[in-house]
Write a protein that holds these residues in place. Sequence first.
Motif, PDB file in Angstrom:
ATOM      1  N   VAL A 259      41.595  27.019  47.695  1.00 22.37           N
ATOM      2  CA  VAL A 259      39.909  27.118  47.016  1.00 22.37           C
ATOM      3  C   VAL A 259      40.300  27.552  45.479  1.00 22.37           C
ATOM      4  O   VAL A 259      41.084  28.152  45.248  1.00 22.37           O
ATOM      5  CB  VAL A 259      39.131  28.100  47.613  1.00 22.37           C
ATOM      6  N   LEU A 260      39.348  26.827  44.538  1.00 16.27           N
ATOM      7  CA  LEU A 260      39.298  27.255  43.098  1.00 16.27           C
ATOM      8  C   LEU A 260      37.886  27.995  43.168  1.00 16.27           C
ATOM      9  O   LEU A 260      36.844  27.479  43.406  1.00 16.27           O
ATOM     10  CB  LEU A 260      39.286  25.801  42.664  1.00 16.27           C
ATOM     11  N   LEU A 261      38.009  29.182  42.283  1.00 13.59           N
ATOM     12  CA  LEU A 261      36.947  30.102  42.373  1.00 13.59           C
ATOM     13  C   LEU A 261      36.831  30.404  40.975  1.00 13.59           C
ATOM     14  O   LEU A 261      37.571  30.438  40.164  1.00 13.59           O
ATOM     15  CB  LEU A 261      37.332  31.495  43.102  1.00 13.59           C
ATOM     16  N   VAL A 262      35.358  30.064  40.402  1.00 11.67           N
ATOM     17  CA  VAL A 262      35.105  30.077  39.064  1.00 11.67           C
ATOM     18  C   VAL A 262      34.045  30.837  38.806  1.00 11.67           C
ATOM     19  O   VAL A 262      32.819  30.713  39.834  1.00 11.67           O
ATOM     20  CB  VAL A 262      34.994  28.528  38.456  1.00 11.67           C
ATOM     21  N   ARG A 263      33.630  31.221  37.786  1.00 12.65           N
ATOM     22  CA  ARG A 263      32.339  31.929  37.596  1.00 12.65           C
ATOM     23  C   ARG A 263      31.747  31.219  36.308  1.00 12.65           C
ATOM     24  O   ARG A 263      32.363  30.983  35.113  1.00 12.65           O
ATOM     25  CB  ARG A 263      32.342  33.422  36.874  1.00 12.65           C
ATOM     26  N   LEU A 264      30.563  30.732  36.551  1.00  9.66           N
ATOM     27  CA  LEU A 264      29.774  29.992  35.577  1.00  9.66           C
ATOM     28  C   LEU A 264      28.477  30.369  35.131  1.00  9.66           C
ATOM     29  O   LEU A 264      27.983  31.505  35.692  1.00  9.66           O
ATOM     30  CB  LEU A 264      29.375  28.345  36.315  1.00  9.66           C
ATOM     31  N   ASP A 265      27.961  29.819  33.954  1.00  9.54           N
ATOM     32  CA  ASP A 265      26.645  30.471  33.491  1.00  9.54           C
ATOM     33  C   ASP A 265      25.736  29.911  34.575  1.00  9.54           C
ATOM     34  O   ASP A 265      25.423  28.708  34.688  1.00  9.54           O
ATOM     35  CB  ASP A 265      26.413  30.235  32.070  1.00  9.54           C
TER      36      ASP A 265
END
Length: 369
Positions: A259-265
């Motif tokens: 899995v790829l985990l990202v924090r977005l606006d």
Amino acid sequence: MNETGAHALPGDGHPDNAPVSPNDGHVERSGALPEHFSDPGLPPHVHRLGDEDPAAAKRSERQVAMLFLLSMIATIAFVVCYFAVGRESIISVPFIGPMKALHFALGLTMAISMLGIGLGAIHWAKTIMPDEEVVEERHELKSDDEAWDAAAKIMTGGAEAAQLKRRPLLKWTLGGALGLFAVPVALPLLGGLGPMPKNDLATTLWDEKINGRGRRLMRDPEGTAIRASDVTLGSVFHVLPEGINTTEHPLNEKTKASVLLVRLDEEKIKSERQRKWGVDGIVAYSKICTHVGCPVGLYEQQTHHLLCPCHQSTFDMTDDCKVIFGPAKRPLPQLKISVDDEGYLVADQGFKRPVGPSFWEDNGKELKS
């Protein structure tokens, strides 16, 4: 040298001063050739015993049928050996040495099966089918419709000459031998593929709980849990499920559960479901490309695009990872996450779509909860 320009040699039947006429025929070592060669014709046809004796023909028919029957028995033995002989059993074969019993059994039975068909066909041709020689003039390469019709009649006549209709025993035993021989060819291909995947293609380790709770998201390769506070805006984490290294096949699980985990606006997230399945803008998506299964690990922070390095499929992380470029045909599946009592990110459920490339049972609908 004589009048024809050929040298007469002692003992060839011509005196030194005698001319050699071309009509005399070829004279050995003289160099003289006749103007024409006589047509030697075909040797007289020798009738076989089965051509004149119906009992002999019937006996040949039974012999051919027995060879085809031997092929059928060997084919059935091949199938039995495939399932009955242990895959780890070792035997010693003379002139060969130690080898697996399964390989020896399969090779022997297939060889007998092929030998039965081959010897049966040869014996059939030698004793039953017509053996008269026929000579015809070469025709033009392109045939007209009449020639095609004539060829069809010849084929039909050949079947009649082979006595397939008169001798149904040969027809049925040959058909059985050839039909069964397809089994040794297809069985290793199908059996060698391993066990059926069942539901393995549609599920991942994220679907399994630990002590009644969802698995934590762990850093890859460190194997440490991730707090929601660790994921800052624009940061990227490569993630694996908790406990993956204790499974029976960790590498197989990793190929599905990465899995790829990202924090977005959050204001830039277009999909309402994407926002609900994340935590304060933190979203998790499968890292396995839906084209051919390459790892999608290139994240462009400014455009929020995920890029597959293999075939340049591009996914928009602000719009539920939909495909915006490349050969991939469907979005990356999203993993629904939340925060547990200790502040760690956990998976609430598995993916709602099978990860990776589509397969024959992947009909495009979401999986049942």
